[in-house]
Enzyme design. Structure first.
Site, PDB file in Angstrom:
ATOM      1  N   ASP A 170     -50.250  32.315 -84.665  1.00  0.00           N
ATOM      2  CA  ASP A 170     -50.466  31.654 -83.395  1.00  0.00           C
ATOM      3  C   ASP A 170     -50.071  32.655 -82.298  1.00  0.00           C
ATOM      4  O   ASP A 170     -49.555  33.751 -82.583  1.00  0.00           O
ATOM      5  CB  ASP A 170     -49.643  30.348 -83.332  1.00  0.00           C
ATOM      6  CG  ASP A 170     -50.217  29.359 -82.335  1.00  0.00           C
ATOM      7  OD1 ASP A 170     -50.089  28.139 -82.557  1.00  0.00           O
ATOM      8  OD2 ASP A 170     -50.827  29.813 -81.343  1.00  0.00           O
ATOM      9  N   GLU A 204     -49.244  20.660 -75.797  1.00  0.00           N
ATOM     10  CA  GLU A 204     -48.167  21.220 -76.625  1.00  0.00           C
ATOM     11  C   GLU A 204     -46.818  20.627 -76.224  1.00  0.00           C
ATOM     12  O   GLU A 204     -46.699  19.414 -76.046  1.00  0.00           O
ATOM     13  CB  GLU A 204     -48.231  22.750 -76.543  1.00  0.00           C
ATOM     14  CG  GLU A 204     -49.623  23.245 -76.992  1.00  0.00           C
ATOM     15  CD  GLU A 204     -49.678  24.703 -77.350  1.00  0.00           C
ATOM     16  OE1 GLU A 204     -50.687  25.341 -77.069  1.00  0.00           O
ATOM     17  OE2 GLU A 204     -48.710  25.219 -77.958  1.00  0.00           O
TER      18      GLU A 204
END
Ligand code: IDD
Length: 596
Positions: free
Chosen positions: A277, A484
């Protein structure tokens, strides 16, 4: 004459071998970072690093073609793959079709629809010259307090497995004898893209739903709940897998050699590449980057093939070069990573068609795609309550010939709110952020010409008392956009102005409440005053048309809850099958109007 590895008639594995030998210095890894590119690297934009929101599709294509030309001008001429988060359509680009977020698609439970959405999304992504999307997220969200719960198709693994069919639309359908775990991307006229199953694994199972935190489970439980969707992704030929920021039993996924290499690559036979990521290596330590060189060593040796580095890629290359030269990272690990990346690049067709296909420009926001998104909205809506009015007909379907109706609420006339996060900007925004139809506009277009539609975003009691002649009211409220960790939320309450609007309107008028949210929110205290209640999730650019189609009765409801609707947050986590399962509305619940 072009070298043999550029000849599309040569089998991929042979092109791979020829090119691998060609590499002058093998220690230059594929570095996935934003901004600059060279032949061996690739490029991406994260949620917040896309070009400005008003960049046109052809300007996107010009930008990416520019990166590609610089890559092709190098000695080996290895093309780059530009990656972007097209997670509910080409959501970074103004004017593209914005599909419902995954939670709504989980409510629709329509596998064929998923393939069609994947195909349409791939066409719009390709129009910009981008061959690679960091989607789908196949997280199994087990706690709605997680800020990314709307990126998950639901709490149930089998439901997520079914919805992962979007990969077949994005990448194309592999032949029936396709090798399990081998990447597949259709390179015919259908214009497919490389997909990315993420975030491997257990991203949706962290304690308390805390983003990037720790998932505690035995291996059988972890496999059954969080890893099984990857079996389907590999069966469909997914090209890439993204490692999760989160940990399993205290071990960072980016450092987990057992799950990355032993299980995914060796036992399951995944032959695409594993990508970190964004700054995933930095975040293996706290504070991030505090032991960087050791994290590089651990991650690459654990099985990471490509590294997403937005800024200091020079440090990565220096550290990895030293680690390889002193033998702490074996050369055959580098060879494996390079082979996997080149394999996917060959299969993606980027060697043979590196530049944007400008004939696709008209695909972005195409009417056919908007109609598809409208269908997806219709199928994603879940009817939770539909009371009889004065003991006669039920609240829904609404009377489109009513003389005067009220539309109220913060989410009634706000494209940005109905699209949610990952829309134009990373976290999404309020207002007219892209092209689409608001819920108010959809209502106005559906009612009769004689119907007076009054819009009042936050009506107070005075307003309601002064206007007692409304036939009924439609109240549209919900969560503001988030993304997020900014979406992690322990209370899950509706914003105060939403509650106030429900109370002011529904105490005096017959009311339909539509909740626009990425997940279930606290509504039990207000349900009794609602004559009808619909969960619309984050329906995207075509929300207005899709919702009006259903609440006025042109289509019946189809959706069923993709996740449990709790009563109180102190019950969480609470999922279908748990002991003491006491929901307000259970997983799978959804009413119909039973239109005659
Ligand atoms: O956009 C690229 C990837 C995306 O694919 C992943 O799903 C997601 O976890 C993610 N977070 C960030 C990101 C997080 C914080 C600051 C800056 C960027 C970047 N990314």
């Amino acid at each position: 004459i072009d070298p043999p590895y550029k000849d599309p008639t040569v089998p991929v594995e042979d092109r791979l071998s020829i090119l691998s030998i060609e590499f002058e210095v093998k220690i230059e890894l594929y570095v996935q970072f934003y901004g600059i590119s060279t032949s061996k690297w690739s490029v991406l934009n994260g949620g917040e690093s896309a070009p400005s929101p008003d960049t046109t599709v052809s300007e996107w294509a010009d930008m990416i073609d520019g990166f590609q030309r610089s890559a092709l001008s190098t000695r080996l001429g290895i093309p780059i793959i530009y990656g972007t988060d097209a997670v509910h359509g080409l959501n970074n680009v103004y004017g593209a079709t914005v599909f419902p977020h995954n939670v709504g698609l989980g409510a629709a439970r329509d596998e064929n629809l998923m393939v069609r959405i994947g195909k349409a999304s791939a066409l719009e992504i390709r129009a910009t010259g981008i061959p690679y999307t960091f989607a789908p997220c196949i997280a199994v969200c087990r706690d709605p307090r997680w800020g990314r719960c709307y990126e998950s198709y639901g709490e149930d693994t089998e439901l997520v497995r079914k919805m992962s069919k979007i990969i077949l639309g994005l990448q194309g359908v592999p032949p029936h004898n396709h090798t399990y775990g081998y990447p597949f991307v259709g390179t015919g006229e259908s214009r497919n893209v490389m997909a990315c199953a993420k975030h491997y694994a257990g991203d949706g199972g962290t304690e308390g739903g805390v983003n990037e935190y720790n998932t505690v489970a035995s291996y059988p439980e972890f496999f059954k709940i969080h890893m099984k969707p990857y079996l389907d992704a590999l069966a469909m030929g997914v090209s890439t897998v993204m490692a999760s920021y989160s940990s399993w039993n205290g071990v960072k996924m980016h450092a987990n050699k057992f799950l990355l290499t032993r299980v995914l690559k060796q036992q399951l036979g995944f032959q695409g590449f594993i990508i970190t990521d964004w700054e995933g290596i930095d975040r293996m330590t706290s504070p991030p980057g505090s032991d960087y060189k050791n994290s590089v060593k651990t991650a690459i040796n654990a099985g990471i093939d490509m590294v997403m580095i937005p800024n200091n890629y020079q440090r990565f290359i220096k550290d990895l070069s030293e680690l390889v030269l002193c033998g702490e990272v074996p050369m055959d690990r580098i060879d494996d990573a390079v082979r996997r990346i080149l394999r996917v690049k060959f299969i993606s067709g980027i060697f043979d068609q590196p530049m944007a296909d400008r004939s696709l420009l008209g695909m972005v926001g195409h009417e056919k795609h908007r109609e598809l998104a409208r269908e997806a909205v219709r199928k994603s809506l879940v009817l939770l309550r539909n009371q009889k009015i004065h003991n006669k007909r039920k609240m829904l379907p609404l009377n489109r010939k009513a003389p005067k109706i009220l539309v109220a609420g913060t989410h009634a006339n706000n494209i940005g709110y109905q699209c949610g996060g990952w829309t134009i900007t990373w976290a999404g925004k309020s207002g007219n952020t892209t092209i689409g139809t608001t819920i108010l506009e959809g209502i106005k277009s559906k009612v009769s010409k004689r119907t007076q539609v009054v819009f009042e975003e936050k009506p107070d009691q005075q307003f309601i008392n002064n206007n007692s002649d409304f036939s009924y009211a439609i109240v549209v409220v919900g969560e503001p956009p988030y993304v997020e960790s900014s979406g992690d939320n322990k209370e899950l309450t509706l914003p105060a102005d939403g509650v106030e609007t429900i109370q002011n309107v529904c105490e005096k008028l017959k009311c339909l409440v539509i909740v626009v949210s990425g997940r279930p929110v606290v509504i039990e205290p207000y349900v009794e005053m609602m004559d009808a209640l619909v969960a619309a999730w984050l329906p995207g650019s075509e929300a207005g048309k899709g919702i009006a189609d259903v609440i006025f009765g042109d289509y019946d409801f189809h959706g069923k809850l993709p996740r449990t609707w709790f009563r109180r947050v102190d019950q969480l986590p609470m999922n279908w099958g748990d002991l003491n399962y006491d929901p307000l509305y259970p997983f799978g619940y959804g009413l119909k109007m039973n239109l005659s």
